[in-house]
Design an enzyme around this catalytic site. Structure first.
Site, PDB file in Angstrom:
ATOM      1  N   SER A 126       9.907  -7.267  -0.724  1.00 42.76           N
ATOM      2  CA  SER A 126       8.677  -7.185   0.056  1.00 42.76           C
ATOM      3  C   SER A 126       7.619  -6.291  -0.586  1.00 42.76           C
ATOM      4  O   SER A 126       6.433  -6.603  -0.539  1.00 42.76           O
ATOM      5  CB  SER A 126       8.990  -6.677   1.472  1.00 42.76           C
ATOM      6  OG  SER A 126       9.879  -7.549   2.125  1.00 42.76           O
ATOM      7  N   HIS A 176       6.163  -1.546   2.125  1.00 41.70           N
ATOM      8  CA  HIS A 176       5.112  -2.553   2.234  1.00 41.70           C
ATOM      9  C   HIS A 176       3.743  -1.966   1.885  1.00 41.70           C
ATOM     10  O   HIS A 176       2.992  -2.536   1.078  1.00 41.70           O
ATOM     11  CB  HIS A 176       5.069  -3.112   3.657  1.00 41.70           C
ATOM     12  CG  HIS A 176       6.168  -4.085   3.947  1.00 41.70           C
ATOM     13  ND1 HIS A 176       6.140  -4.944   5.026  1.00 41.70           N
ATOM     14  CD2 HIS A 176       7.325  -4.349   3.297  1.00 41.70           C
ATOM     15  CE1 HIS A 176       7.229  -5.690   5.032  1.00 41.70           C
ATOM     16  NE2 HIS A 176       7.977  -5.333   3.998  1.00 41.70           N
TER      17      HIS A 176
END
Length: 200
Positions: A126, A176
């Site tokens: 991610s 993230h």
């Protein structure tokens, strides 16, 4: 722009780095998911775990981005890479795309090492995927009126992705956001008007 119309062979030929990363992630998932002791040991050896990183196992800053916890986790990340990776590989160039992807993933893990919960292991691509979003954000910043379609498509995706990061459970928020920021900063360098690559 992000609609894939190529045949399988065309996709591989045009976007070799995106293809290689997807294949590698799938293979690693299959290998680490085998019902044998060596597979679980390999998974443990590669996952991000801050106490072991602090003990000198620095490879864990790289390897987590090739491991996934469950098929849904894998498919979501690889689908995002399949859709958004090719355009970045084409526009930035193969070497620069790989740099954006890997550095975003590594710095996402570094950020979690310093700011994350040391008791919670982490895996997933991610951070690197958000690095791709960040790089597109830099391209949007420089092109603005020149590429309205890119702005209309990617800006909402980036905003929604950030919002969902804070709403979904069991998400590596630090990874993230760090990946997004690093991708954006690298993109600011790569897509500077003095270096801009034409968008065909």
């Amino acid at each position: 722009m992000f609609i894939r119309t190529e045949s399988f062979s065309q996709y591989i030929r045009r976007y070799p780095f995106v293809t290689a990363i997807i294949v590698l992630n799938i293979l690693v998932y299959i290998i680490t998911g085998l019902p044998i002791r060596q597979s679980s040991e390999l998974y443990f050896l590669g996952m991000g775990y801050n106490p072991l990183i602090a003990d000198g196992e620095w490879w864990r800053l790289l390897t987590p981005m090739f491991l996934h916890f469950g098929i849904t986790h894998l498919l979501f990340n690889m689908f995002s890479l399949f859709i958004f990776g090719p355009e970045l590989e084409r526009v930035a160039g193969k070497a620069r795309f790989l740099t954006i992807y890997l550095l975003s993933g590594v710095f996402a893990n570094i950020a979690y090492f310093f700011l994350g919960d040391s008791s919670i292991p982490h895996v997933g691509a991610s951070g690197a995927i958000y690095g791709i979003f960040g790089a597109f954000g830099a391209l949007i910043y420089y092109t603005k009126k020149a590429l309205p379609q890119l702005r209309q498509i990617m800006l909402p995706i980036i905003i929604i992705s950030v919002i969902m990061t804070f709403l979904q459970p069991n998400v590596n928020i630090i990874g993230h956001i760090a990946g997004l920021v690093v991708g954006f900063l690298i993109g600011l360098s790569y897509f500077h008007p003095k270096r801009i690559i034409s968008w065909r």
